[in-house]
Design a protein around this motif. Structure first.
Motif, PDB file in Angstrom:
ATOM      1  N   GLU A 241     -11.604 -27.574 -11.747  1.00 43.05           N
ATOM      2  CA  GLU A 241     -12.633 -26.737 -11.124  1.00 43.05           C
ATOM      3  C   GLU A 241     -12.010 -25.813 -10.085  1.00 43.05           C
ATOM      4  O   GLU A 241     -12.351 -24.622 -10.013  1.00 43.05           O
ATOM      5  N   LYS A 242     -11.107 -26.342  -9.291  1.00 43.17           N
ATOM      6  CA  LYS A 242     -10.427 -25.516  -8.277  1.00 43.17           C
ATOM      7  C   LYS A 242      -9.706 -24.345  -8.945  1.00 43.17           C
ATOM      8  O   LYS A 242      -9.770 -23.205  -8.461  1.00 43.17           O
ATOM      9  N   LEU A 243      -9.046 -24.608 -10.048  1.00 43.21           N
ATOM     10  CA  LEU A 243      -8.340 -23.559 -10.782  1.00 43.21           C
ATOM     11  C   LEU A 243      -9.306 -22.526 -11.349  1.00 43.21           C
ATOM     12  O   LEU A 243      -9.118 -21.312 -11.188  1.00 43.21           O
ATOM     13  N   LEU A 244     -10.366 -23.010 -11.995  1.00 42.83           N
ATOM     14  CA  LEU A 244     -11.288 -22.097 -12.677  1.00 42.83           C
ATOM     15  C   LEU A 244     -12.171 -21.316 -11.715  1.00 42.83           C
ATOM     16  O   LEU A 244     -12.771 -20.302 -12.107  1.00 42.83           O
ATOM     17  N   ARG A 245     -12.252 -21.753 -10.465  1.00 43.80           N
ATOM     18  CA  ARG A 245     -12.975 -20.986  -9.442  1.00 43.80           C
ATOM     19  C   ARG A 245     -12.164 -19.788  -8.940  1.00 43.80           C
ATOM     20  O   ARG A 245     -12.709 -18.864  -8.333  1.00 43.80           O
ATOM     21  N   ASP A 246     -10.867 -19.798  -9.190  1.00 44.82           N
ATOM     22  CA  ASP A 246      -9.955 -18.779  -8.672  1.00 44.82           C
ATOM     23  C   ASP A 246      -9.906 -17.577  -9.626  1.00 44.82           C
ATOM     24  O   ASP A 246      -9.458 -17.715 -10.771  1.00 44.82           O
ATOM     25  N   PRO A 247     -10.343 -16.393  -9.177  1.00 41.02           N
ATOM     26  CA  PRO A 247     -10.319 -15.216 -10.068  1.00 41.02           C
ATOM     27  C   PRO A 247      -8.928 -14.904 -10.605  1.00 41.02           C
ATOM     28  O   PRO A 247      -8.789 -14.496 -11.765  1.00 41.02           O
ATOM     29  N   ALA A 248      -7.906 -15.083  -9.788  1.00 42.87           N
ATOM     30  CA  ALA A 248      -6.541 -14.802 -10.252  1.00 42.87           C
ATOM     31  C   ALA A 248      -6.142 -15.774 -11.359  1.00 42.87           C
ATOM     32  O   ALA A 248      -5.482 -15.382 -12.339  1.00 42.87           O
ATOM     33  N   ALA A 249      -6.524 -17.028 -11.225  1.00 41.44           N
ATOM     34  CA  ALA A 249      -6.212 -18.015 -12.260  1.00 41.44           C
ATOM     35  C   ALA A 249      -6.956 -17.697 -13.552  1.00 41.44           C
ATOM     36  O   ALA A 249      -6.402 -17.845 -14.645  1.00 41.44           O
ATOM     37  N   ALA A 254      -6.802 -15.589 -19.144  1.00 45.51           N
ATOM     38  CA  ALA A 254      -7.183 -14.540 -20.099  1.00 45.51           C
ATOM     39  C   ALA A 254      -5.964 -13.813 -20.635  1.00 45.51           C
ATOM     40  O   ALA A 254      -5.889 -13.499 -21.834  1.00 45.51           O
ATOM     41  N   ALA A 255      -4.991 -13.536 -19.768  1.00 41.78           N
ATOM     42  CA  ALA A 255      -3.789 -12.817 -20.202  1.00 41.78           C
ATOM     43  C   ALA A 255      -2.987 -13.622 -21.217  1.00 41.78           C
ATOM     44  O   ALA A 255      -2.506 -13.086 -22.229  1.00 41.78           O
ATOM     45  N   VAL A 256      -2.838 -14.909 -20.970  1.00 41.68           N
ATOM     46  CA  VAL A 256      -2.095 -15.764 -21.906  1.00 41.68           C
ATOM     47  C   VAL A 256      -2.839 -15.866 -23.237  1.00 41.68           C
ATOM     48  O   VAL A 256      -2.237 -15.755 -24.310  1.00 41.68           O
ATOM     49  N   LEU A 257      -4.147 -16.053 -23.172  1.00 41.77           N
ATOM     50  CA  LEU A 257      -4.937 -16.130 -24.404  1.00 41.77           C
ATOM     51  C   LEU A 257      -4.889 -14.815 -25.179  1.00 41.77           C
ATOM     52  O   LEU A 257      -4.787 -14.817 -26.416  1.00 41.77           O
ATOM     53  N   ALA A 258      -4.952 -13.686 -24.466  1.00 44.63           N
ATOM     54  CA  ALA A 258      -4.897 -12.386 -25.136  1.00 44.63           C
ATOM     55  C   ALA A 258      -3.578 -12.214 -25.878  1.00 44.63           C
ATOM     56  O   ALA A 258      -3.546 -11.751 -27.032  1.00 44.63           O
ATOM     57  N   ARG A 259      -2.494 -12.573 -25.233  1.00 49.78           N
ATOM     58  CA  ARG A 259      -1.170 -12.466 -25.866  1.00 49.78           C
ATOM     59  C   ARG A 259      -1.103 -13.300 -27.145  1.00 49.78           C
ATOM     60  O   ARG A 259      -0.645 -12.817 -28.185  1.00 49.78           O
ATOM     61  N   GLU A 260      -1.588 -14.520 -27.078  1.00 48.42           N
ATOM     62  CA  GLU A 260      -1.492 -15.403 -28.230  1.00 48.42           C
ATOM     63  C   GLU A 260      -2.481 -15.049 -29.330  1.00 48.42           C
ATOM     64  O   GLU A 260      -2.164 -15.157 -30.513  1.00 48.42           O
ATOM     65  N   LEU A 261      -3.678 -14.624 -28.958  1.00 51.88           N
ATOM     66  CA  LEU A 261      -4.659 -14.236 -29.971  1.00 51.88           C
ATOM     67  C   LEU A 261      -4.202 -12.993 -30.724  1.00 51.88           C
ATOM     68  O   LEU A 261      -4.410 -12.881 -31.942  1.00 51.88           O
ATOM     69  N   ALA A 262      -3.581 -12.052 -30.022  1.00 50.50           N
ATOM     70  CA  ALA A 262      -3.054 -10.861 -30.693  1.00 50.50           C
ATOM     71  C   ALA A 262      -1.989 -11.257 -31.717  1.00 50.50           C
ATOM     72  O   ALA A 262      -1.952 -10.713 -32.831  1.00 50.50           O
TER      73      ALA A 262
END
Length: 271
Positions: A241-249, A254-262
């Motif tokens: 929860e602490k991680l997912l509350r952080d906009p930077a995290a 999202a960046a890692v998922l975007a790279r892998e989904l592409a």
């Protein structure tokens, strides 16, 4: 005569001040290759691969709520919107979302959105409560009538009741399709996406123990669209929860998922 002029003449294109026909002998190998490429019909560029992103929950359905009051519906929408932005910016991919605001969608509506858009891949994004409060980390799930384990079965049961209707059983027509799904393209592509996604993100993101699972998730029951449900973490765990509350995290996820989904949708069997 330079090579460019010679190539133009060989193709029948007039060159000022030159009257020449390539009859006296064959061009060298390099020129022959250039000539073949110039004469070859140009293939049409491949259309971008469409990834349908489904931010879990929304509207009257907040999804999981963490100890600090974090709503799953907000986490999933934020990650999905950033993920869509990155996929749209990338080469060879584009993204659509089942919802772009805090609205409620039924599970059948989410499935239908991917089918209507003829999406190449459907990714349902979540941050649920886990059956075990110690469970944390990213995991990915594909459709199976028999769950891979009790953990996945419990998640599917909760998700299938998300819109207030028991969606744990599909109608007979879809069930018949699913019965033959194992030997078909959609199921193979879903499994490939799940395995490739997990293998790609593990060097950058924390993973749940045994992160590749399967269960009878209603939202994955499109017979035409390869589908994967991604748990970005669990709001039932204080660290997640602490991680997912952080906009930077969330942006990093999202960046890692975007790279892998592409990478996934530009590989076989999507290519």
């Amino acid at each position: 005569m330079d090579r460019r002029a010679l190539l133009r003449v060989a193709l029948g294109v007039p060159v000022a001040g030159v009257s020449f026909t390539l009859l006296g002998g064959l061009p060298d190998a390099a020129l022959a290759q250039e000539l073949a490429e110039a004469r070859a019909p140009k293939s049409k560029p491949r259309p971008p691969r469409l990834v349908m992103l489904d931010p879990g929950h929304g509207g009257k359905d907040p999804g999981a709520i963490g100890a600090r009051g974090t709503h799953e519906k907000d986490v999933t929408l934020d990650i999905a919107k950033e993920l869509a932005r990155l996929l749209d910016r990338g080469r060879g991919t584009k993204a659509a979302l089942t919802r772009e605001t805090d609205v409620f969608l039924s599970l059948p509506q989410r499935v239908q959105a991917a089918r209507d858009a003829r999406a190449d891949l459907f990714i349902s994004i979540h941050a649920d409560s886990a059956p075990n409060a110690n469970a944390r980390g990213l995991s990915a799930y594909t459709l199976s009538e028999n769950a891979s384990d009790e953990f996945a079965a419990a998640l599917a049961k909760t998700e299938n009741l998300a819109d207030g209707a028991d969606m744990s059983h599909v109608n007979n027509a879809v069930a018949a399709i699913l019965g033959d799904l194992a030997a078909q393209h959609v199921h193979r592509a879903s499994l490939l996406a799940k395995h490739s996604l997990v293998a790609g993100v593990e060097k950058d993101l924390r993973l749940l123990e045994n992160p590749k699972r399967s269960a009878n998730f209603a939202v994955l029951k499109s017979p035409e669209t390869p589908s994967v449900l991604v748990e970005t973490g669990f709001l039932s765990n204080r660290e997640d929860e602490k991680l997912l509350r952080d906009p930077a995290a969330r942006r990093r996820i999202a960046a890692v998922l975007a790279r892998e989904l592409a990478a996934v949708v530009n590989a076989a069997p999507f290519a």
